[in-house]
Design an enzyme around this catalytic site. Structure first.
Site, PDB file in Angstrom:
ATOM      1  N   LYS A 154     117.454  57.562  34.306  1.00 58.60           N
ATOM      2  CA  LYS A 154     116.172  56.891  34.089  1.00 58.60           C
ATOM      3  C   LYS A 154     116.376  55.585  33.332  1.00 58.60           C
ATOM      4  CE  LYS A 154     111.963  57.085  31.359  1.00 58.60           C
ATOM      5  NZ  LYS A 154     111.210  57.821  30.314  1.00 58.60           N
ATOM      6  N   ASP A 193     109.687  58.930  35.398  1.00 53.89           N
ATOM      7  CA  ASP A 193     109.210  59.359  34.086  1.00 53.89           C
ATOM      8  C   ASP A 193     108.138  60.425  34.306  1.00 53.89           C
ATOM      9  OD1 ASP A 193     106.935  58.022  34.921  1.00 53.89           O
ATOM     10  OD2 ASP A 193     106.657  56.938  33.033  1.00 53.89           O
TER      11      ASP A 193
END
Length: 227
Positions: free
Chosen positions: A126, A145
Site C-alpha cells: 500500500k 485502503d
C-alpha cells in the site's frame, strides 16, 4: 423511469467515467513536496486521518529535510514529534529504519521500484503504491485502503478479504492507465457517499450498476449523472 444497465464487462469503464465526473479534483489527500515527504506521511497515515497527518507534517517537514535527518534523529525525539498520529513508537522505528536504509543503500533518495521500496522497514505494498503512483507517476499497482476495500466489495469488483488479492482483482478489472487515479476516486466516494455506516445509496451515481445498492432497494431513488 426505465434504466438501461451497462453490460457487466463494461462496468469498470462506467465506474471510472462517472466517478471522474463526480470528483474531478480527486487526488492524494496527504500534503507533500517530494517523494521522501510522501513516504513519511504515508507511514504516519496508518490508523490516522489524513487531516491529522497533515497537521503533524506541517512542522515535521520543516525540522527533518532529508533521509539522513530522520536516520540520525534520536528515537524518543522523533516519537514525540509524531505522537499525535497514534502508534508513534512503531511509526518512529519504521521511519528511522526506512530512512537509514535509504541513506545506506539508495544514496539518500527514495527508490523508484516496488521491489526496492518493499525492502524498507515499515513499507508494504500500500505504502509503496502510494509513493510510486503519486510521487513518481509509476503505475505499479492499486492502493487498497479501508475505503477501497469496502467499495470493491460493495461494487462487486472483488470478493476477497486480503488487500493483496483485492488489488489483483482491481488490476485485472481496470486498465493500467487508471490504477493511480482509481483509489483516489474510490476514497472520495467512500468518504462522501459510500460510507462504512449508513451509505447514501439513494444519491449514489453508481447505484444502478452496484449490486449492493440494488440489494438495498435504493435503485428507485437513484440520481444518475450520465453524459
Amino acid at each position: 423511469m426505465a434504466i438501461t444497465k451497462p453490460k457487466a464487462d463494461n462496468r469498470p469503464t462506467e465506474i471510472i467515467k462517472r466517478l471522474k465526473k463526480e470528483y474531478p479534483d480527486a487526488r492524494c489527500s496527504l500534503n507533500y513536496s517530494n517523494p521522501l515527504e510522501l513516504l513519511v506521511a504515508t507511514i504516519l497515515s496508518a490508523q490516522c486521518t489524513d487531516e491529522r497527518v497533515n497537521k503533524v507534517t506541517e512542522t515535521l517537514f520543516r525540522k527533518y529535510r532529508t533521509a539522513a535527518d530522520y536516520a540520525s534523529a534520536p528515537l524518543q525525539e522523533l516519537e514525540k514529534d509524531i505522537r499525535s498520529t497514534g502508534f508513534y513508537r512503531n511509526k518512529a522505528k519504521s521511519i528511522k529504519g526506512a530512512c537509514a536504509k535509504i541513506v545506506e543503500q539508495f544514496g539518500g533518495k527514495v527508490p523508484r521500484s516496488m521491489e526496492e521500496l518493499l525492502t524498507l522497514p515499515g513499507v508494504a505494498r500500500k505504502t509503496a503504491n502510494v509513493v510510486l503512483g503519486n510521487a513518481f507517476g509509476i503505475a505499479s499497482g492499486v492502493v487498497v485502503d479501508t475505503h477501497v476495500h469496502r467499495l470493491a466489495g460493495r461494487l462487486g469488483l472483488s470478493d476477497k478479504k486480503q488487500p493483496e488479492k483485492i488489488e489483483e482483482d482491481l488490476m485485472q478489472a481496470f486498465p493500467k492507465k487508471e490504477w493511480i487515479l482509481l483509489p483516489h476516486l474510490l476514497i472520495y466516494h467512500g468518504r462522501k457517499v459510500c460510507k462504512a455506516r449508513g451509505p447514501l445509496c439513494g444519491s449514489c451515481v453508481l447505484c444502478d450498476i452496484c449490486p449492493s445498492c440494488e440489494a438495498q432497494g435504493a435503485l428507485k431513488n437513484v440520481r444518475l449523472k450520465l453524459d
